[in-house]
Design a protein around this motif. Structure first.
Motif, mmCIF file in Angstrom:
data_model
loop_
_atom_site.group_PDB
_atom_site.id
_atom_site.type_symbol
_atom_site.label_atom_id
_atom_site.label_comp_id
_atom_site.label_asym_id
_atom_site.label_seq_id
_atom_site.Cartn_x
_atom_site.Cartn_y
_atom_site.Cartn_z
ATOM 1 N N ARG A 120 0.812 -1.214 0.000
ATOM 2 C CA ARG A 120 0.000 0.000 0.000
ATOM 3 C C ARG A 120 0.853 1.274 0.000
ATOM 4 O O ARG A 120 0.430 2.312 -0.505
ATOM 5 C CB ARG A 120 -0.924 -0.018 1.224
ATOM 6 N N THR A 121 2.042 1.217 0.538
ATOM 7 C CA THR A 121 2.856 2.420 0.697
ATOM 8 C C THR A 121 4.109 2.439 -0.177
ATOM 9 O O THR A 121 4.787 3.463 -0.241
ATOM 10 C CB THR A 121 3.290 2.580 2.166
ATOM 11 N N ALA A 122 4.440 1.336 -0.832
ATOM 12 C CA ALA A 122 5.668 1.257 -1.633
ATOM 13 C C ALA A 122 5.405 1.713 -3.070
ATOM 14 O O ALA A 122 4.403 1.338 -3.680
ATOM 15 C CB ALA A 122 6.219 -0.162 -1.626
ATOM 16 N N PHE A 123 6.323 2.522 -3.606
ATOM 17 C CA PHE A 123 6.249 2.982 -4.989
ATOM 18 C C PHE A 123 7.594 2.725 -5.675
ATOM 19 O O PHE A 123 8.643 2.717 -5.023
ATOM 20 C CB PHE A 123 5.914 4.472 -5.054
ATOM 21 N N ILE A 124 7.541 2.536 -6.990
ATOM 22 C CA ILE A 124 8.745 2.248 -7.769
ATOM 23 C C ILE A 124 9.112 3.464 -8.602
ATOM 24 O O ILE A 124 8.254 4.040 -9.292
ATOM 25 C CB ILE A 124 8.516 1.038 -8.699
ATOM 26 N N ILE A 125 10.375 3.885 -8.539
ATOM 27 C CA ILE A 125 10.876 4.973 -9.386
ATOM 28 C C ILE A 125 11.030 4.416 -10.800
ATOM 29 O O ILE A 125 11.868 3.553 -11.056
ATOM 30 C CB ILE A 125 12.229 5.500 -8.870
ATOM 31 N N LEU A 137 18.730 8.760 -10.292
ATOM 32 C CA LEU A 137 17.724 9.797 -10.565
ATOM 33 C C LEU A 137 18.342 11.151 -10.261
ATOM 34 O O LEU A 137 18.998 11.341 -9.228
ATOM 35 C CB LEU A 137 16.486 9.569 -9.700
ATOM 36 N N LEU A 138 18.138 12.121 -11.150
ATOM 37 C CA LEU A 138 18.707 13.454 -11.002
ATOM 38 C C LEU A 138 17.625 14.475 -10.686
ATOM 39 O O LEU A 138 16.453 14.293 -11.023
ATOM 40 C CB LEU A 138 19.436 13.867 -12.293
ATOM 41 N N TYR A 139 18.043 15.527 -10.008
ATOM 42 C CA TYR A 139 17.130 16.642 -9.780
ATOM 43 C C TYR A 139 16.625 17.179 -11.125
ATOM 44 O O TYR A 139 17.380 17.313 -12.080
ATOM 45 C CB TYR A 139 17.831 17.769 -9.028
ATOM 46 N N ASP A 140 15.336 17.468 -11.197
ATOM 47 C CA ASP A 140 14.676 18.042 -12.368
ATOM 48 C C ASP A 140 14.558 17.056 -13.525
ATOM 49 O O ASP A 140 14.226 17.462 -14.640
ATOM 50 C CB ASP A 140 15.386 19.319 -12.836
ATOM 51 N N GLN A 141 14.798 15.768 -13.280
ATOM 52 C CA GLN A 141 14.638 14.747 -14.315
ATOM 53 C C GLN A 141 13.254 14.124 -14.200
ATOM 54 O O GLN A 141 12.788 13.784 -13.116
ATOM 55 C CB GLN A 141 15.701 13.655 -14.173
ATOM 56 N N SER A 142 12.578 13.958 -15.323
ATOM 57 C CA SER A 142 11.230 13.396 -15.326
ATOM 58 C C SER A 142 11.269 11.908 -15.000
ATOM 59 O O SER A 142 12.153 11.181 -15.437
ATOM 60 C CB SER A 142 10.568 13.622 -16.685
ATOM 61 N N PHE A 143 10.276 11.453 -14.257
ATOM 62 C CA PHE A 143 10.133 10.047 -13.914
ATOM 63 C C PHE A 143 8.668 9.811 -13.535
ATOM 64 O O PHE A 143 7.870 10.751 -13.468
ATOM 65 C CB PHE A 143 11.062 9.653 -12.757
ATOM 66 N N SER A 144 8.309 8.577 -13.311
ATOM 67 C CA SER A 144 6.964 8.267 -12.844
ATOM 68 C C SER A 144 7.048 7.415 -11.590
ATOM 69 O O SER A 144 8.069 6.784 -11.318
ATOM 70 C CB SER A 144 6.153 7.546 -13.932
ATOM 71 N N LEU A 145 5.971 7.426 -10.839
ATOM 72 C CA LEU A 145 5.867 6.645 -9.616
ATOM 73 C C LEU A 145 4.783 5.596 -9.813
ATOM 74 O O LEU A 145 3.622 5.937 -10.075
ATOM 75 C CB LEU A 145 5.520 7.552 -8.430
ATOM 76 N N LEU A 185 0.607 12.857 -17.980
ATOM 77 C CA LEU A 185 -0.050 13.202 -16.719
ATOM 78 C C LEU A 185 0.564 12.460 -15.535
ATOM 79 O O LEU A 185 0.307 12.826 -14.386
ATOM 80 C CB LEU A 185 -1.545 12.886 -16.804
ATOM 81 N N SER A 186 1.344 11.425 -15.805
ATOM 82 C CA SER A 186 1.959 10.650 -14.725
ATOM 83 C C SER A 186 3.461 10.927 -14.607
ATOM 84 O O SER A 186 4.188 10.130 -14.014
ATOM 85 C CB SER A 186 1.718 9.150 -14.944
#
Length: 294
Positions: A120-125, A137-145, A185-186
């Motif tokens: 319920r609380t775990a998300f994948i980069i 993962l870098l600052y200001d780099q696009s990714f999804s959760l 949107l994600s």
């Protein structure tokens, strides 16, 4: 003297036969549902048993966040709220059994005060620009959760511009949901929590267990937890989660927008202590990030 008809408890009056058949039919329907596990109580127990299953977060050896990491999005709390983490707010209506047991979209999210790692609380980069799994993962780099695979179905944390028909239930701000399809949107990005150092840290590796701001790429609104807006869920009383930037008098995001991408400690047995939202690296000069494979 008028004759009085006296009935005892064994006398059947009215539509007694129809009532008897209706009760027998209701009992049969109840037993059939119980056998198939379709009673409301059974669905709730099945949902909780699966969605609260333990998940091992990704062990960080270099103190940085990588694509493919299992993390928790933790807010340290504030004046009117406790420490909480972004959680799947799935109800019985989100439960499906075909082709395999799981939850379906669209599904809501909330901020639960239980911060133990579970489905319920775990998300994948997750990469959206072709960055290989394991790269930093870098600052200001696009990714999804995304949620975990299997029962949680790998749904994407998604948001869009609020409208009269689509907005958060209580605050009426920009809604955050979980959707099955990936789209612009994600997409999200991480920025430094201090606006004065934001440009300086752009393109640098994102450290784990350090306070950051998570922004939605399309709307540029920051992920926020609403301490004064509560939701009654199957898992208890929890905070509403929205995408909205709250700025203080210095034009900096308030603690409602501050998050920690939480990883286990090097021992791999416990979460990093959450009473220190800023690590020592906050006071260091940024170093040149390793961008191999990005």
């Amino acid at each position: 003297m008028a004759q009085r008809t006296v009935f005892n408890c064994n006398v059947k009056v009215g539509n007694w036969n129809e009532e008897l058949q209706r009760k027998e039919e209701s009992k049969k329907v109840y037993l059939d549902k119980r056998e198939r596990g379709e009673l409301a109580a059974q669905k709730i127990d099945f949902l909780k048993q699966n969605i609260l299953g333990t998940v091992n977060l990704s062990l960080t050896t270099d103190g940085q966040v990588h694509f493919g990491d299992f993390v928790m999005l933790v807010n340290m709390g504030g004046e009117n709220r406790e420490c909480s983490s972004v959680s799947i707010n799935a109800g019985v209506n989100n439960l499906i059994r075909i082709p395999s047991p799981g939850i379906k979209s669209p599904c809501g999210v909330s901020a639960g005060r239980g911060i133990l790692p579970c489905r319920r609380t775990a998300f994948i980069i997750t990469s959206v620009d072709g960055s290989p799994e394991g790269s930093t993962l870098l600052y200001d780099q696009s990714f999804s959760l995304t949620t975990t695979r299997g029962f949680a179905r790998g749904l994407y944390l998604t948001s869009d511009i609020k409208s009269f028909q689509k907005c958060a239930k209580i605050s009426r701000l920009q809604e955050v949901t979980l959707e099955e399809e990936v789209s612009f949107l994600s997409w999200w990005k991480v920025v430094h929590f201090d606006p004065q150092e934001r440009l300086e840290y752009e393109g640098q590796p994102v450290p784990a267990d350090v306070k950051v701001v998570i922004r939605h790429c399309k709307t540029n609104q920051a992920l926020a937890v609403m301490g004064d807006h509560m939701l009654w869920t199957l898992y208890g009383k929890e905070y509403e989660v929205t995408a909205h930037t709250f700025l203080d008098s210095h034009k900096a995001e308030e603690d409602k927008n501050h998050w920690i991408l939480c990883n286990p400690d090097p021992a791999g047995s416990e979460l990093v202590p959450l009473d220190q939202p800023e690590s020592a690296c906050d006071n260091k000069e940024p170093t040149q990030g390793n961008t191999d494979g990005i």
